[in-house]
Scaffold this active site. Structure first.
Site, PDB file in Angstrom:
ATOM      1  N   LYS A 194     -26.310   9.891 102.632  1.00 22.64           N
ATOM      2  CA  LYS A 194     -26.574   9.123 103.855  1.00 22.64           C
ATOM      3  C   LYS A 194     -26.025   9.872 105.071  1.00 22.64           C
ATOM      4  O   LYS A 194     -26.700   9.984 106.093  1.00 22.64           O
ATOM      5  CB  LYS A 194     -25.955   7.721 103.749  1.00 22.64           C
ATOM      6  CG  LYS A 194     -26.737   6.800 102.816  1.00 22.64           C
ATOM      7  CD  LYS A 194     -26.018   5.490 102.501  1.00 22.64           C
ATOM      8  CE  LYS A 194     -26.821   4.686 101.470  1.00 22.64           C
ATOM      9  NZ  LYS A 194     -26.171   3.458 101.030  1.00 22.64           N
ATOM     10  N   GLN A 232     -20.489   0.808 101.734  1.00 24.46           N
ATOM     11  CA  GLN A 232     -21.182   1.046 100.464  1.00 24.46           C
ATOM     12  C   GLN A 232     -20.728   0.027  99.413  1.00 24.46           C
ATOM     13  O   GLN A 232     -19.533  -0.177  99.213  1.00 24.46           O
ATOM     14  CB  GLN A 232     -20.906   2.486  99.986  1.00 24.46           C
ATOM     15  CG  GLN A 232     -21.668   2.904  98.743  1.00 24.46           C
ATOM     16  CD  GLN A 232     -23.184   2.985  98.947  1.00 24.46           C
ATOM     17  OE1 GLN A 232     -23.676   3.220 100.047  1.00 24.46           O
ATOM     18  NE2 GLN A 232     -23.923   2.776  97.885  1.00 24.46           N
ATOM     19  N   ASP A 276     -27.747  -2.498 107.330  1.00 20.43           N
ATOM     20  CA  ASP A 276     -28.127  -2.778 105.939  1.00 20.43           C
ATOM     21  C   ASP A 276     -28.925  -4.079 105.831  1.00 20.43           C
ATOM     22  O   ASP A 276     -29.577  -4.337 104.812  1.00 20.43           O
ATOM     23  CB  ASP A 276     -26.860  -2.946 105.086  1.00 20.43           C
ATOM     24  CG  ASP A 276     -26.584  -1.738 104.194  1.00 20.43           C
ATOM     25  OD1 ASP A 276     -27.554  -1.068 103.794  1.00 20.43           O
ATOM     26  OD2 ASP A 276     -25.402  -1.498 103.893  1.00 20.43           O
TER      27      ASP A 276
HETATM   28  N1  GUN Z   1     -25.281  -0.077  97.123  1.00 19.65           N
HETATM   29  C1  GUN Z   1     -26.490   0.078  96.529  1.00 19.65           C
HETATM   30  N2  GUN Z   1     -27.470   0.032  97.453  1.00 19.65           N
HETATM   31  C2  GUN Z   1     -26.872  -0.167  98.636  1.00 19.65           C
HETATM   32  C3  GUN Z   1     -27.361  -0.285  99.962  1.00 19.65           C
HETATM   33  O1  GUN Z   1     -28.560  -0.258 100.253  1.00 19.65           O
HETATM   34  N3  GUN Z   1     -26.419  -0.451 100.922  1.00 19.65           N
HETATM   35  C4  GUN Z   1     -25.101  -0.520 100.643  1.00 19.65           C
HETATM   36  N4  GUN Z   1     -24.259  -0.722 101.646  1.00 19.65           N
HETATM   37  N5  GUN Z   1     -24.620  -0.416  99.430  1.00 19.65           N
HETATM   38  C5  GUN Z   1     -25.503  -0.226  98.427  1.00 19.65           C
END
Ligand code: GUN
Length: 290
Positions: A58, A102, A125
């Site tokens: 990311k 995350q 998100d």
């Molecule tokens: N863990 C798995 N997928 C995601 C996501 O799209 N965003 C976040 N913050 N954590 C995740």
């Protein structure tokens, strides 16, 4: 008979690159004309190796698009209060347009509390109940990145969703539920099936569009799929031999589907592209408020 020529594989990697290149142009424009650099804070708590890879990807994707990334790596023992204090700081930091914590978080931290601490204005998100509610009421602001990327991939197949039957397999807050809302907003007739559903294959058989997000390797079989259906595979399952496989039995289902996403290279790359898109959207909202 060699049927490989007739299989329409949806290239998520290529589409994600297109989206990211278009975003880079938008970011360059924001920098030149509005003197603003979009910023994304990425918070990782603990040492889960898969999460560490996602977070690294990311941050890297941000930099490539010209978005500034602010990475915060905290130990697995971090107290909930400490994480909440960091989020508070990031909420107030004017360089930051998006905050991503995350998931999953270590067990001693209340995930809901953390998600609700992020200001909805920076919730790229789309997990905050405010943004979930906005999606539910048909006035979305920030939408969950994986289903948002899937909507883009479905659109790329040219299928008209209006009046079509869509089945979403899985009911998670991150994928299944928002996915159903997005399909509904495009006037599909949506069924959500899950682990307690009776006669699940029968319900999948009627679908024009299938989104599989259950986390079980090769779960969806060829004889569950209507000829010509569009099949989206959200699963990322690692088999004992180390190979990655989706929730869809690709060899079987690709014989029936008019379009299907591969794993890897389907939905996965789109999630990151949509995170960047939401971050740029947030930066534009910041400018509009000036
Ligand atoms: N863990 C798995 N997928 C995601 C996501 O799209 N965003 C976040 N913050 N954590 C995740």
């Amino acid at each position: 008979m060699d049927t490989t020529e007739t299989i329409n594989i949806i290239d998520g990697k290529a589409r994600a690159l297109e989206v990211r290149e278009a975003l880079k142009i938008e970011v360059d424009k924001l920098k030149a004309e509005d003197k603003i650099t979009p910023g994304l804070a990425v918070v990782l708590v603990g040492e889960d190796p898969a999460s560490a890879v996602y977070v690294r990807n990311k941050s890297k994707a941000c930099e490539k698009a010209g978005i500034e990334s602010f990475k915060h790596t905290l130990s697995a023992e971090t107290a909930e209060d400490e994480l909440l204090a960091l989020i508070d700081e990031l909420n107030k930091d004017s360089r930051i347009d998006g905050i991503l914590v995350q998931l999953p978080l270590p067990g001693h931290i209340d995930e809901d509390k953390v998600i609700e601490a992020i200001t909805p204005e920076k919730d790229v998100d789309g997990f905050h109940p405010f943004n979930v509610g906005k999606l539910m009421t048909g006035k979305p602001v920030f939408e969950s990145c994986t289903p948002l990327g899937i909507m883009d991939l479905i659109a790329s197949t040219g299928i008209e969703l209006k009046g079509k039957d869509a089945v979403v397999i899985g009911r998670s807050n991150i994928v299944g539920k928002p996915m159903a809302m997005m399909l509904l907003a495009e006037h599909a007739t949506v069924t959500i099936v899950h682990s307690r559903t009776q006669n699940l294959p029968e319900k999948v058989r009627g679908a024009d569009v299938i989104v599989a997000a259950v986390g079980i390797a090769n779960f969806v079989k060829g004889d569950w799929v209507k000829e010509g259906a569009v099949v989206i595979d959200v699963g990322i399952n690692r088999l004992d031999d180390g190979t990655l496989t989706g929730d869809v039995d690709f060899a079987e289902v690709s014989q029936k589907a008019s379009a299907i996403t591969p794993v890897p290279g389907g939905v996965g790359p789109m999630t990151i592209a949509m995170l960047l898109k939401n971050t740029v959207k947030s930066a534009k909202r910041r400018i509009a408020k000036k």
